[in-house]
Scaffold this active site. Structure first.
Site, PDB file in Angstrom:
ATOM      1  N   SER A 273      -2.737 -36.059 -32.062  1.00 57.41           N
ATOM      2  CA  SER A 273      -3.295 -34.705 -30.960  1.00 57.41           C
ATOM      3  C   SER A 273      -2.509 -34.730 -30.208  1.00 57.41           C
ATOM      4  CB  SER A 273      -4.337 -35.551 -29.664  1.00 57.41           C
ATOM      5  OG  SER A 273      -3.801 -36.344 -29.578  1.00 57.41           O
ATOM      6  N   LYS A 274      -1.043 -35.036 -30.023  1.00 57.88           N
ATOM      7  CA  LYS A 274      -0.497 -35.309 -29.350  1.00 57.88           C
ATOM      8  C   LYS A 274       1.221 -34.163 -29.897  1.00 57.88           C
ATOM      9  CE  LYS A 274      -2.067 -36.803 -25.478  1.00 57.88           C
ATOM     10  NZ  LYS A 274      -2.165 -38.373 -25.301  1.00 57.88           N
ATOM     11  N   ARG A 275       2.020 -33.201 -28.900  1.00 58.03           N
ATOM     12  CA  ARG A 275       2.672 -32.599 -29.692  1.00 58.03           C
ATOM     13  C   ARG A 275       2.628 -32.247 -30.736  1.00 58.03           C
ATOM     14  NH1 ARG A 275       7.538 -37.512 -29.693  1.00 58.03           N
ATOM     15  NH2 ARG A 275       6.297 -38.159 -27.630  1.00 58.03           N
TER      16      ARG A 275
END
Ligand code: GLU
Length: 294
Positions: A231-233
């Protein structure tokens, strides 16, 4: 009317558009509900207004529809339910189960984020910039996660008395999620394993509200590389409704045992039906994180 045996839900926070990591949580809870002839609800957790992204809740709902993830009933928005949360807080303040706190973030960081109870007996009055904390007891809270197994936490030493209304007046997630899951009759919570550590705090609130706790299943978070949550980057790229079949197939390759390749280009309704028929969550890895298969 008898209450249904299974009510599940997906409860996204509109702090961003729907991305692949949150799709996995949505699909897992949908498959679990539908494979047990259960209801599946959607609730928008939009209380943290400074973090809400314009258009995100519409994007999330539109994308769920495009992926064939049709929910039951009306979508509930937490921002419409403030009076309900406030009534619980007021009640606990009156009964002494909660109290006002004026400690600064810096003071709490000095205790490794575990609240030492500084304001517990200070009887601070209500004030615009006071947080409200709920008292926890010394006991250990345990539950049996359907995938992760037994999980135990002693709240006194892992969080201490925790916040139910923040200093900026915003109702804390821990409180709102429990009040709503109770109000909506949710029996089964299927969500990402990042929330495993929050579950004992939520169980404590079920206990204070004298309500039975739901069943829990925490699915592993998908990582692109070791330690990098999807869910990051890169993984936070909003999903495109136009690529629904390809993306849903990618999700099913993670969540279900060997979906047939012929399913890759099938319409989403057909993909989901296959996945409902083959849903075996106990075959998922009982870990908090997994790497996406190549
Ligand atoms: N709103 C929370 C989130 O998006 C999930 C709440 C829950 O499933 O309990 O992380």
């Amino acid at each position: 009317m008898p209450s249904p045996a299974y009510i599940g839900r997906f409860a996204p926070t509109p702090s961003g558009y729907l991305h692949f990591g949150s799709l996995l949580a949505a699909v897992a809870s949908y498959l679990d509900a539908r494979s047990q002839q259960g209801q599946w609800l959607v609730r928008i957790e939009d209380l943290d207004t400074p973090r809400n992204v314009a258009g995100a809740s519409e994007h999330i709902l539109r994308t769920l529809q495009a992926y064939g993830l049709h929910w039951d009933g009306e979508v509930v928005r937490q921002s419409q339910r403030l009076a309900l949360y406030e009534s619980v807080i007021d009640h606990w303040l009156e009964t002494g189960q909660a109290y006002h706190c004026d400690c600064s973030r810096r003071q709490i960081i000095a205790h490794d984020g575990i609240y030492p109870g500084t304001c517990r007996d200070r009887q601070l009055p209500a004030a615009a910039d006071h947080a409200v904390r709920v008292k926890v007891s010394a006991q250990t809270l345990s539950f049996d996660d359907r995938l992760q197994g037994r999980f135990s936490q002693e709240l006194a030493s892992s969080s201490g008395d925790f916040i139910i209304r923040r200093r900026d007046g915003i109702i804390a997630y821990q409180l709102a999620v429990v009040v709503d899951d109770i109000a909506q009759g949710v029996t089964d919570i299927v969500r990402g394993a990042d929330l495993l550590d929050s579950t004992p705090r939520q169980l404590w609130l079920y206990h204070l509200l004298r309500q039975p706790a739901p069943r829990y299943l925490h699915v592993p978070l998908i990582m692109r590389h070791e330690g990098e949550k999807l869910s990051k980057r890169l993984g936070s790229t909003p999903l495109e409704p136009a690529q629904a079949s390809a993306t849903l197939y990618r999700a099913l390759r993670i969540l279900t045992p060997q979906p047939p390749t012929a399913l890759a280009a099938a319409p989403v309704a057909e993909q989901l039906q296959w996945a409902i028929d083959h849903w075996q969550p106990q075959r998922l890895p009982a870990t908090r994180q997994i790497l996406e298969p190549s």
